[in-house]
Design a protein around this motif. Structure first.
Motif, PDB file in Angstrom:
ATOM      1  N   THR A  21      -0.101   2.120   9.846  1.00 56.30           N
ATOM      2  CA  THR A  21      -0.388   1.141  10.707  1.00 56.30           C
ATOM      3  C   THR A  21       0.615   1.315  12.054  1.00 56.30           C
ATOM      4  O   THR A  21       1.608   1.671  11.886  1.00 56.30           O
ATOM      5  N   ILE A  22       0.122   1.090  13.244  1.00 60.40           N
ATOM      6  CA  ILE A  22       0.632   1.127  14.511  1.00 60.40           C
ATOM      7  C   ILE A  22       0.214   0.209  15.374  1.00 60.40           C
ATOM      8  O   ILE A  22      -0.837  -0.206  15.583  1.00 60.40           O
ATOM      9  N   SER A  23       1.176  -0.365  16.374  1.00 66.05           N
ATOM     10  CA  SER A  23       0.514  -1.295  17.394  1.00 66.05           C
ATOM     11  C   SER A  23      -0.031  -0.598  18.431  1.00 66.05           C
ATOM     12  O   SER A  23       0.395   0.355  18.812  1.00 66.05           O
ATOM     13  N   VAL A  24      -0.734  -1.571  19.294  1.00 66.86           N
ATOM     14  CA  VAL A  24      -1.274  -1.059  20.288  1.00 66.86           C
ATOM     15  C   VAL A  24      -0.376  -0.890  21.421  1.00 66.86           C
ATOM     16  O   VAL A  24      -0.170   0.445  22.257  1.00 66.86           O
ATOM     17  N   SER A  25       0.728  -1.673  21.510  1.00 67.88           N
ATOM     18  CA  SER A  25       1.858  -1.713  22.580  1.00 67.88           C
ATOM     19  C   SER A  25       2.559  -0.310  22.355  1.00 67.88           C
ATOM     20  O   SER A  25       3.044   0.486  23.236  1.00 67.88           O
ATOM     21  N   GLU A  26       2.915   0.226  21.125  1.00 69.68           N
ATOM     22  CA  GLU A  26       3.759   1.218  20.570  1.00 69.68           C
ATOM     23  C   GLU A  26       2.860   2.483  20.993  1.00 69.68           C
ATOM     24  O   GLU A  26       3.444   3.471  21.556  1.00 69.68           O
ATOM     25  N   TYR A  66      -4.807   4.674   0.153  1.00 71.03           N
ATOM     26  CA  TYR A  66      -4.030   3.930   1.101  1.00 71.03           C
ATOM     27  C   TYR A  66      -4.618   2.596   1.205  1.00 71.03           C
ATOM     28  O   TYR A  66      -6.005   2.554   1.230  1.00 71.03           O
ATOM     29  N   GLU A  67      -3.888   1.562   1.387  1.00 72.04           N
ATOM     30  CA  GLU A  67      -4.463   0.189   1.745  1.00 72.04           C
ATOM     31  C   GLU A  67      -3.504  -0.282   2.815  1.00 72.04           C
ATOM     32  O   GLU A  67      -2.360  -0.224   2.869  1.00 72.04           O
ATOM     33  N   PRO A  68      -3.930  -0.981   3.864  1.00 64.99           N
ATOM     34  CA  PRO A  68      -3.354  -1.573   4.970  1.00 64.99           C
ATOM     35  C   PRO A  68      -2.415  -2.565   4.661  1.00 64.99           C
ATOM     36  O   PRO A  68      -2.559  -3.258   3.516  1.00 64.99           O
ATOM     37  N   PRO A  69      -1.499  -2.776   5.403  1.00 66.47           N
ATOM     38  CA  PRO A  69      -0.161  -3.977   5.081  1.00 66.47           C
ATOM     39  C   PRO A  69      -0.722  -5.386   4.824  1.00 66.47           C
ATOM     40  O   PRO A  69      -1.805  -5.563   5.330  1.00 66.47           O
ATOM     41  N   TYR A  70      -0.021  -6.054   4.165  1.00 66.56           N
ATOM     42  CA  TYR A  70      -0.239  -7.241   3.844  1.00 66.56           C
ATOM     43  C   TYR A  70      -0.797  -8.094   5.254  1.00 66.56           C
ATOM     44  O   TYR A  70      -2.077  -8.793   4.960  1.00 66.56           O
ATOM     45  N   PHE A  71      -0.156  -8.258   6.273  1.00 64.64           N
ATOM     46  CA  PHE A  71      -0.466  -8.972   7.333  1.00 64.64           C
ATOM     47  C   PHE A  71      -1.789  -8.563   8.106  1.00 64.64           C
ATOM     48  O   PHE A  71      -2.420  -9.529   8.868  1.00 64.64           O
ATOM     49  N   GLY A 145      15.374  -9.121  -5.830  1.00 59.93           N
ATOM     50  CA  GLY A 145      15.231  -7.769  -6.039  1.00 59.93           C
ATOM     51  C   GLY A 145      15.180  -7.202  -4.448  1.00 59.93           C
ATOM     52  O   GLY A 145      15.852  -7.924  -3.517  1.00 59.93           O
ATOM     53  N   THR A 146      14.745  -6.211  -4.342  1.00 62.80           N
ATOM     54  CA  THR A 146      14.274  -5.301  -3.206  1.00 62.80           C
ATOM     55  C   THR A 146      13.185  -5.796  -2.501  1.00 62.80           C
ATOM     56  O   THR A 146      12.216  -5.936  -3.121  1.00 62.80           O
ATOM     57  N   VAL A 147      13.196  -6.022  -1.146  1.00 62.85           N
ATOM     58  CA  VAL A 147      11.964  -6.696  -0.442  1.00 62.85           C
ATOM     59  C   VAL A 147      11.414  -5.419   0.154  1.00 62.85           C
ATOM     60  O   VAL A 147      11.881  -4.800   1.041  1.00 62.85           O
ATOM     61  N   ARG A 148       9.853  -5.448  -0.170  1.00 63.48           N
ATOM     62  CA  ARG A 148       9.095  -4.421   0.823  1.00 63.48           C
ATOM     63  C   ARG A 148       8.809  -5.160   2.230  1.00 63.48           C
ATOM     64  O   ARG A 148       8.066  -6.083   2.167  1.00 63.48           O
ATOM     65  N   PRO A 149       9.059  -4.726   3.238  1.00 68.28           N
ATOM     66  CA  PRO A 149       9.084  -5.341   4.730  1.00 68.28           C
ATOM     67  C   PRO A 149       7.504  -5.331   4.953  1.00 68.28           C
ATOM     68  O   PRO A 149       7.291  -6.473   5.231  1.00 68.28           O
ATOM     69  N   ASN A 150       6.863  -4.540   4.728  1.00 68.71           N
ATOM     70  CA  ASN A 150       5.469  -4.680   5.170  1.00 68.71           C
ATOM     71  C   ASN A 150       4.513  -5.675   4.086  1.00 68.71           C
ATOM     72  O   ASN A 150       3.397  -6.037   4.763  1.00 68.71           O
ATOM     73  N   GLU A 151       4.870  -5.688   3.057  1.00 65.95           N
ATOM     74  CA  GLU A 151       4.359  -6.437   1.861  1.00 65.95           C
ATOM     75  C   GLU A 151       4.747  -7.879   1.485  1.00 65.95           C
ATOM     76  O   GLU A 151       3.988  -8.796   1.085  1.00 65.95           O
ATOM     77  N   LEU A 152       5.915  -7.825   1.857  1.00 66.02           N
ATOM     78  CA  LEU A 152       6.815  -9.317   1.634  1.00 66.02           C
ATOM     79  C   LEU A 152       6.812  -9.644   0.122  1.00 66.02           C
ATOM     80  O   LEU A 152       6.933 -10.601  -0.396  1.00 66.02           O
ATOM     81  N   SER A 153       6.729  -8.411  -0.670  1.00 65.72           N
ATOM     82  CA  SER A 153       6.944  -8.575  -2.171  1.00 65.72           C
ATOM     83  C   SER A 153       8.219  -8.013  -2.426  1.00 65.72           C
ATOM     84  O   SER A 153       8.986  -7.578  -1.793  1.00 65.72           O
ATOM     85  N   VAL A 154       8.527  -8.466  -3.684  1.00 68.75           N
ATOM     86  CA  VAL A 154       9.978  -8.264  -4.392  1.00 68.75           C
ATOM     87  C   VAL A 154       9.708  -7.444  -5.513  1.00 68.75           C
ATOM     88  O   VAL A 154       9.093  -7.689  -6.415  1.00 68.75           O
ATOM     89  N   ILE A 155      10.505  -6.253  -5.553  1.00 67.01           N
ATOM     90  CA  ILE A 155      10.617  -5.362  -6.433  1.00 67.01           C
ATOM     91  C   ILE A 155      11.572  -5.070  -7.025  1.00 67.01           C
ATOM     92  O   ILE A 155      12.896  -5.442  -6.600  1.00 67.01           O
ATOM     93  N   GLY A 156      11.908  -4.053  -8.086  1.00 66.50           N
ATOM     94  CA  GLY A 156      13.204  -3.468  -8.803  1.00 66.50           C
ATOM     95  C   GLY A 156      13.584  -3.925  -9.898  1.00 66.50           C
ATOM     96  O   GLY A 156      12.877  -4.940 -10.506  1.00 66.50           O
ATOM     97  N   PRO A 157      14.486  -3.250 -10.580  1.00 67.22           N
ATOM     98  CA  PRO A 157      14.853  -3.585 -11.954  1.00 67.22           C
ATOM     99  C   PRO A 157      15.261  -5.245 -12.260  1.00 67.22           C
ATOM    100  O   PRO A 157      14.987  -5.592 -13.200  1.00 67.22           O
ATOM    101  N   SER A 158      15.782  -5.750 -11.288  1.00 70.40           N
ATOM    102  CA  SER A 158      16.212  -7.124 -11.601  1.00 70.40           C
ATOM    103  C   SER A 158      15.022  -8.131 -11.540  1.00 70.40           C
ATOM    104  O   SER A 158      15.137  -9.162 -12.315  1.00 70.40           O
TER     105      SER A 158
END
Length: 287
Positions: A21-26, A66-71, A145-158
């Motif tokens: 995924t990439i923005s038009v401006s970038e 591949y699945e596009p990001p959440y947003f 836990g650890t936040v996945r930036p593009n998905e806003l999900s929380v993952i990890g052992p905790s």
């Protein structure tokens, strides 16, 4: 700078393939052209079926890996996600403790949960916690836990450790795809690991999957159908696949887009003697 349109478009495709995924401006900055030029190029590439255009963004075509990001996914098949989420919310019982998985359909379910039934919700999806924090009558546990930036999900052992402490009546699981050959599949190994943990600990597992998820295969297997009690889907789900799920003892609920009475079909389901136990919340907590 790529001066020829064909060179510029090849560079756009390479960047999209590299980043997903990439923005038009970038893209405009990297290629040193105007955003209007990028929009024209990406429109051509989208018309050729080589990428997907979104508002201000472009992404790779969805594939089995591949699945596009959440947003970028949140508005895809939105009417079906809303009707499935609304139907799932209608099934929640007073004083019930439920788990809501990562996904836009589970987010729609959260939006429709009633505030007056003393419900407890456990989740590893930040948008769900935000929505439910505005509903005073719902107790919310956001797993740490650890936040996945593009998905806003929380993952990890905790997350896995915390899930072991909760006695969840029902887990509402989002999926990447459902096929008869592979069962329930999804895209991210860390999120799949959370799903597997909650499937093992929950008393009743409900898969939320709108019609477009049927026949789609993601790269990672979540669980076989033997771990699933119920599937809530939308109108348009393939009748042969619904029949196949029913033959495996799974109750299938087809939610209507107009909000009308959903069709319940087959399986043991929560209304049968085999599926009643989770409904008796007082009995459940006394164990």
């Amino acid at each position: 700078m790529c001066r020829l349109p064909v060179e510029r478009r090849q560079r756009i495709l390479a960047l999209v393939a590299e980043r997903g995924t990439i923005s038009v401006s970038e893209l405009a900055k990297i290629l040193n052209v105007s955003e209007m030029t990028i929009r024209r190029d990406t429109r051509v590439l989208a018309d050729e079926g080589r990428l997907l255009r979104h508002h201000g963004w472009v992404s790779a075509i969805r594939t089995t890996s591949y699945e596009p990001p959440y947003f970028l996914r949140r508005d895809e098949e939105l009417p079906d996600k809303v009707c499935v989420g609304r139907q799932a919310a209608l099934t929640v019982q007073p004083r019930e403790m439920i788990f809501l998985d990562v996904g836009n359909t589970t987010l729609e379910m959260a939006k429709h949960l009633p505030e007056d039934q003393n419900i407890t919700v456990v989740t590893n999806f930040i948008p769900i916690a935000v929505v439910l924090s505005q509903k005073r009558g719902i107790h919310v546990y956001l797993l740490g836990g650890t936040v996945r930036p593009n998905e806003l999900s929380v993952i990890g052992p905790s997350v896995h450790e915390a899930l072991q402490a909760f006695h969840v009546h029902r887990a509402f699981i989002g999926v990447g795809g459902i096929t008869l050959g592979r069962g329930i599949t999804d895209y991210t190994i860390d999120e799949v690991a959370v799903k597997r943990t909650v499937i093992q600990t929950a008393q009743h597992v409900v898969v939320l999957a709108h019609a477009a998820k049927f026949g789609r295969t993601a790269p990672i297997e979540v669980c076989p159908f033997s771990n699933v009690h119920e599937v809530i889907t939308s109108e348009g789900a393939p009748p042969d696949m619904i029949a196949a799920l029913e033959s495996r003892g799974i109750q299938v609920v087809v939610a209507r887009r107009d909000g009308g009475q959903a069709a319940r079909r087959g399986g043991a389901g929560p209304d049968s003697p085999e599926g009643q136990d989770w409904k008796n919340v007082d009995t459940y907590w006394s164990r």
